[in-house]
Design a protein around this motif. Structure first.
Motif, PDB file in Angstrom:
ATOM      1  N   CYS A 193       0.868  -1.181   0.000  1.00 13.51           N
ATOM      2  CA  CYS A 193       0.000   0.000   0.000  1.00 13.51           C
ATOM      3  C   CYS A 193       0.899   1.224   0.000  1.00 13.51           C
ATOM      4  O   CYS A 193       1.316   1.682   1.077  1.00 13.51           O
ATOM      5  N   VAL A 194       1.248   1.705  -1.169  1.00 17.12           N
ATOM      6  CA  VAL A 194       2.195   2.826  -1.267  1.00 17.12           C
ATOM      7  C   VAL A 194       1.626   3.884  -2.215  1.00 17.12           C
ATOM      8  O   VAL A 194       0.718   3.619  -2.989  1.00 17.12           O
ATOM      9  N   GLY A 195       2.240   5.053  -2.163  1.00 15.65           N
ATOM     10  CA  GLY A 195       1.746   6.157  -2.989  1.00 15.65           C
ATOM     11  C   GLY A 195       2.251   6.056  -4.415  1.00 15.65           C
ATOM     12  O   GLY A 195       2.971   6.933  -4.892  1.00 15.65           O
ATOM     13  N   VAL A 196       1.830   5.025  -5.123  1.00 18.17           N
ATOM     14  CA  VAL A 196       2.330   4.796  -6.479  1.00 18.17           C
ATOM     15  C   VAL A 196       1.487   5.499  -7.542  1.00 18.17           C
ATOM     16  O   VAL A 196       1.901   5.621  -8.692  1.00 18.17           O
ATOM     17  N   LEU A 197       0.286   5.914  -7.144  1.00 21.80           N
ATOM     18  CA  LEU A 197      -0.582   6.697  -8.047  1.00 21.80           C
ATOM     19  C   LEU A 197      -1.069   7.881  -7.239  1.00 21.80           C
ATOM     20  O   LEU A 197      -1.222   7.781  -6.020  1.00 21.80           O
ATOM     21  N   THR A 198      -1.364   8.993  -7.899  1.00 23.16           N
ATOM     22  CA  THR A 198      -2.066  10.081  -7.209  1.00 23.16           C
ATOM     23  C   THR A 198      -3.437  10.251  -7.857  1.00 23.16           C
ATOM     24  O   THR A 198      -3.693   9.729  -8.944  1.00 23.16           O
ATOM     25  N   GLY A 199      -4.305  10.974  -7.112  1.00 24.26           N
ATOM     26  CA  GLY A 199      -5.704  11.043  -7.539  1.00 24.26           C
ATOM     27  C   GLY A 199      -6.484   9.880  -6.937  1.00 24.26           C
ATOM     28  O   GLY A 199      -7.578   9.532  -7.387  1.00 24.26           O
ATOM     29  N   LYS A 200      -5.904   9.260  -5.883  1.00 22.32           N
ATOM     30  CA  LYS A 200      -6.571   8.119  -5.239  1.00 22.32           C
ATOM     31  C   LYS A 200      -7.788   8.614  -4.451  1.00 22.32           C
ATOM     32  O   LYS A 200      -7.889   9.776  -4.083  1.00 22.32           O
ATOM     33  N   GLY A 201      -8.696   7.669  -4.144  1.00 23.90           N
ATOM     34  CA  GLY A 201      -9.855   8.003  -3.314  1.00 23.90           C
ATOM     35  C   GLY A 201      -9.395   8.361  -1.904  1.00 23.90           C
ATOM     36  O   GLY A 201      -8.357   7.875  -1.432  1.00 23.90           O
ATOM     37  N   LEU A 202     -10.190   9.209  -1.237  1.00 28.05           N
ATOM     38  CA  LEU A 202      -9.816   9.653   0.117  1.00 28.05           C
ATOM     39  C   LEU A 202      -9.727   8.475   1.079  1.00 28.05           C
ATOM     40  O   LEU A 202      -8.962   8.499   2.032  1.00 28.05           O
ATOM     41  N   SER A 383      -0.798  16.737  -6.567  1.00 26.60           N
ATOM     42  CA  SER A 383      -0.298  15.357  -6.592  1.00 26.60           C
ATOM     43  C   SER A 383       0.999  15.257  -5.799  1.00 26.60           C
ATOM     44  O   SER A 383       1.232  14.280  -5.083  1.00 26.60           O
ATOM     45  N   GLY A 384       1.851  16.277  -5.950  1.00 26.85           N
ATOM     46  CA  GLY A 384       3.095  16.302  -5.171  1.00 26.85           C
ATOM     47  C   GLY A 384       2.784  16.316  -3.678  1.00 26.85           C
ATOM     48  O   GLY A 384       3.435  15.634  -2.889  1.00 26.85           O
ATOM     49  N   LEU A 385       1.732  17.058  -3.303  1.00 29.40           N
ATOM     50  CA  LEU A 385       1.360  17.105  -1.887  1.00 29.40           C
ATOM     51  C   LEU A 385       0.721  15.778  -1.447  1.00 29.40           C
ATOM     52  O   LEU A 385       0.881  15.360  -0.296  1.00 29.40           O
ATOM     53  N   GLU A 386       0.023  15.110  -2.380  1.00 28.51           N
ATOM     54  CA  GLU A 386      -0.514  13.771  -2.055  1.00 28.51           C
ATOM     55  C   GLU A 386       0.650  12.807  -1.790  1.00 28.51           C
ATOM     56  O   GLU A 386       0.608  11.993  -0.853  1.00 28.51           O
ATOM     57  N   MET A 387       1.714  12.910  -2.577  1.00 32.25           N
ATOM     58  CA  MET A 387       2.893  12.052  -2.370  1.00 32.25           C
ATOM     59  C   MET A 387       3.522  12.326  -1.002  1.00 32.25           C
ATOM     60  O   MET A 387       3.919  11.398  -0.302  1.00 32.25           O
ATOM     61  N   SER A 388       3.596  13.618  -0.636  1.00 38.67           N
ATOM     62  CA  SER A 388       4.171  13.958   0.677  1.00 38.67           C
ATOM     63  C   SER A 388       3.318  13.369   1.796  1.00 38.67           C
ATOM     64  O   SER A 388       3.843  12.809   2.762  1.00 38.67           O
ATOM     65  N   GLN A 389       1.993  13.480   1.658  1.00 37.48           N
ATOM     66  CA  GLN A 389       1.103  12.935   2.694  1.00 37.48           C
ATOM     67  C   GLN A 389       1.259  11.412   2.781  1.00 37.48           C
ATOM     68  O   GLN A 389       1.299  10.841   3.873  1.00 37.48           O
ATOM     69  N   ASN A 390       1.366  10.737   1.627  1.00 35.95           N
ATOM     70  CA  ASN A 390       1.533   9.277   1.629  1.00 35.95           C
ATOM     71  C   ASN A 390       2.849   8.896   2.307  1.00 35.95           C
ATOM     72  O   ASN A 390       2.905   7.927   3.069  1.00 35.95           O
ATOM     73  N   ARG A 394       0.061  10.400   6.682  1.00 37.20           N
ATOM     74  CA  ARG A 394      -0.988  11.199   7.330  1.00 37.20           C
ATOM     75  C   ARG A 394      -1.697  12.050   6.281  1.00 37.20           C
ATOM     76  O   ARG A 394      -1.233  12.126   5.131  1.00 37.20           O
ATOM     77  N   SER A 395      -2.820  12.633   6.670  1.00 37.28           N
ATOM     78  CA  SER A 395      -3.597  13.462   5.730  1.00 37.28           C
ATOM     79  C   SER A 395      -3.652  14.882   6.220  1.00 37.28           C
ATOM     80  O   SER A 395      -3.867  15.114   7.413  1.00 37.28           O
ATOM     81  N   TRP A 396      -3.482  15.812   5.332  1.00 38.18           N
ATOM     82  CA  TRP A 396      -3.587  17.216   5.703  1.00 38.18           C
ATOM     83  C   TRP A 396      -5.029  17.676   5.509  1.00 38.18           C
ATOM     84  O   TRP A 396      -5.784  17.111   4.714  1.00 38.18           O
ATOM     85  N   SER A 397      -5.378  18.753   6.196  1.00 41.51           N
ATOM     86  CA  SER A 397      -6.779  19.211   6.152  1.00 41.51           C
ATOM     87  C   SER A 397      -7.081  19.950   4.844  1.00 41.51           C
ATOM     88  O   SER A 397      -6.173  20.421   4.165  1.00 41.51           O
ATOM     89  N   ASP A 398      -8.380  20.050   4.552  1.00 39.45           N
ATOM     90  CA  ASP A 398      -8.816  20.782   3.356  1.00 39.45           C
ATOM     91  C   ASP A 398      -8.267  22.209   3.353  1.00 39.45           C
ATOM     92  O   ASP A 398      -7.783  22.691   2.334  1.00 39.45           O
ATOM     93  N   ASP A 399      -8.362  22.863   4.521  1.00 39.41           N
ATOM     94  CA  ASP A 399      -7.933  24.268   4.593  1.00 39.41           C
ATOM     95  C   ASP A 399      -6.451  24.417   4.320  1.00 39.41           C
ATOM     96  O   ASP A 399      -6.017  25.302   3.583  1.00 39.41           O
ATOM     97  N   GLU A 400      -5.681  23.508   4.948  1.00 40.06           N
ATOM     98  CA  GLU A 400      -4.225  23.530   4.762  1.00 40.06           C
ATOM     99  C   GLU A 400      -3.890  23.380   3.267  1.00 40.06           C
ATOM    100  O   GLU A 400      -3.072  24.104   2.712  1.00 40.06           O
TER     101      GLU A 400
END
Ligand code: NDP
Length: 452
Positions: A193-202, A383-390, A394-400
């Motif tokens: 389970c790794v960040g190999v794709l971005t645009g994944k479901g929440l 997508s770059g930020l999705e990779m950082s979160q993966n 952890r997940s960052w907030s909508d506002d952030e």
């Protein structure tokens, strides 16, 4: 062995490229557009010229193609071609979307990967460049057919990608549903389970705001550009093409910012709603396109307006044109008509929607032109930020994330302005600024690595 062409004219440079990629007209168009700005810039910079950096960038690190077999619901076997063009990983792992559309071929994917290199560089994030996809046509296919196709496609693609190697995302014909099937197959094969794709479901590692980011980013960039020239979005009329992910999110954000959106389109034609599209109307279109996978013509059966079959929306009166469908949607005739009809800003949501002559017509007429590699970079930035979160698990907030997106679009704007030329009355040539600023970071990284 070919001579060093960087010291020569654009024509010589393009002859070099054309010789090595015969018939790839979309790729030639993208390279020519960048080279027309970068070649003059490097003319007196021997470090880039002698290392032939721009020529090297026109030769992808690798371009893979593979067979994709799948069964339709009637048990008939289909054979498509899958691709992944990995252009450069000079500043980070390969990164770029997957497109499923019958028009996909190596030329289209090389143009998209080439553009992606400069776009990813402009985001300021450590992202290399790639693009992939297939000539598979998802239109009128059942969910089960889409799933079987995606599983077969990933059964080969998985060997070439990885969270630190190459991280694909969506593009035309590849949305949340397809990313889910692709990720499911990757996970099944690799048991990771790794960040190999971005645009994944929440629910399984995706980022808030990823699906909105490209369209929202186009509007943020437009706001920065308007502000820089003493203008504001509020009250302006916007013509948008497309009715997919980018178009609908651009429309939503533009309306939220006080603009009046009067058109949307799909490959069948465009709708004109002179009253403007409200959030409710846009929500209806989103449901039409994502749940029912219907046609934009249905809009006029539900709301007021006109449907123009077989036409694009560039004959209407508007202040801002936002092409958000596909490449080469605005030719020079469209540009001349838009200028006549009062268009003052063109912000590209889709990749290379505007022909080279049309771009020049806009710039010559004083229309503020925001090129795709800057204006639509919000999606890959998120997508770059999705990779950082993966990576952080952890997940960052909508506002952030919303704040990050706005500040990244402002930084991209300012990077363009820093390198741009200006007209006498102070109008910024964003095409030049984006090409040069995008090139410089990739080129400097390449110089650090020596010849490879
Ligand atoms: P979608 O598949 O969600 O939507 C594409 C839209 O464009 C649809 O309305 C489609 O109509 C229309 N379209 C596609 N091909 C044609 C054509 N040949 N003529 C007329 N209309 C056409 O794709 P996206 O919104 O994701 O992508 C749109 C553009 O934005 C592309 O250029 C893509 O590369 C670019 N982009 C997308 C990003 C993203 O995050 N998704 C990021 C950066 C750029 P129909 O349904 O009838 O085919």
């Amino acid at each position: 062995m070919l001579d060093n062409t960087s010291t020569k004219s654009l024509e010589d440079f393009m002859s070099f490229v054309q010789l090595r990629s015969a018939g790839q007209k979309e790729f030639h168009q993208a390279v020519s557009e960048v080279a027309s700005d970068v070649l003059p810039w490097i003319r007196n910079k021997s470090e880039y010229r002698d290392a032939r950096v721009l020529e090297r960038l026109t030769e992808p690190d690798r371009a893979l193609s593979f067979r994709v077999c799948w069964y339709d619901d009637d048990g008939e076997l289909h054979i498509n071609r899958g691709y992944r063009v990995q252009l450069t990983n000079a500043i980070g792992p390969y990164k770029g979307g997957l497109r499923f559309h019958p028009s996909v071929n190596e030329s289209v994917l090389k143009f998209l990967a080439f553009e992606q290199a400069f776009k990813n560089s402009l985001t300021g994030l450590p992202l290399g460049s790639a693009k992939g996809g297939s000539d598979f046509d998802p239109k009128n296919r059942s969910n089960a057919e889409i799933m079987r196709f995606c599983q077969s496609f990933m059964s080969e693609l998985y060997r070439h990608i990885g969270p630190d190697t190459d991280i694909p995302a969506g593009d035309i014909g590849v949305g949340a549903r397809e990313i889910g099937y692709l990720y499911g197959q990757y996970k099944r094969i690799r048991n990771e389970c790794v960040g190999v794709l971005t645009g994944k479901g929440l629910e399984y590692g995706g980022s808030a705001l990823r699906s909105e980011a490209t369209g929202y980013g186009v509007v943020h960039f437009t706001q920065c550009l308007l502000k820089h020239h003493g203008l504001a979005l509020d009250g302006l009329t916007v013509a948008i093409s497309g009715s997919g992910n980018v178009a609908l999110h651009a429309a939503e954000k533009a309306v939220e910012m006080g603009a009046k959106v009067i058109t949307l389109s799909d490959s069948g034609g465009y709708v004109l709603d002179p009253d403007g599209m409200s959030p409710e109307k846009l929500a209806w279109v989103t449901a039409l396109k994502t749940d029912r996978r219907g046609r934009i013509s249905e809009y006029v059966e539900e709301f007021n307006g006109e449907y123009h079959a077989g036409q694009s929306p560039w004959r209407v009166n508007c202040d801002i044109a936002m092409p958000c469908a596909t490449q080469n949607e605005i030719d020079n005739d469209d540009a001349i008509q838009l200028i006549k009809n009062g268009c003052r800003v063109v912000a590209e949501g889709s990749n290379m929607p505007t022909g080279k002559d049309a771009i020049q017509s806009f710039i010559d007429a004083g229309v503020l032109f925001a090129p795709a590699k800057a204006a639509n970079a919000g999606g890959v930035a998120m997508s770059g930020l999705e990779m950082s979160q993966n990576a952080q698990k952890r997940s960052w907030s909508d506002d952030e994330l919303a704040q990050c997106l706005e500040s990244i679009m402002l930084e991209i704007h300012d990077r363009c302005v820093e390198y741009a030329t200006r007209t006498e009355d102070g109008r910024v040539n964003y095409r030049y600024g984006a090409n040069v600023a995008g090139f410089k970071k990739v080129a400097d990284a390449m110089l650090s690595f020596g010849v490879c």
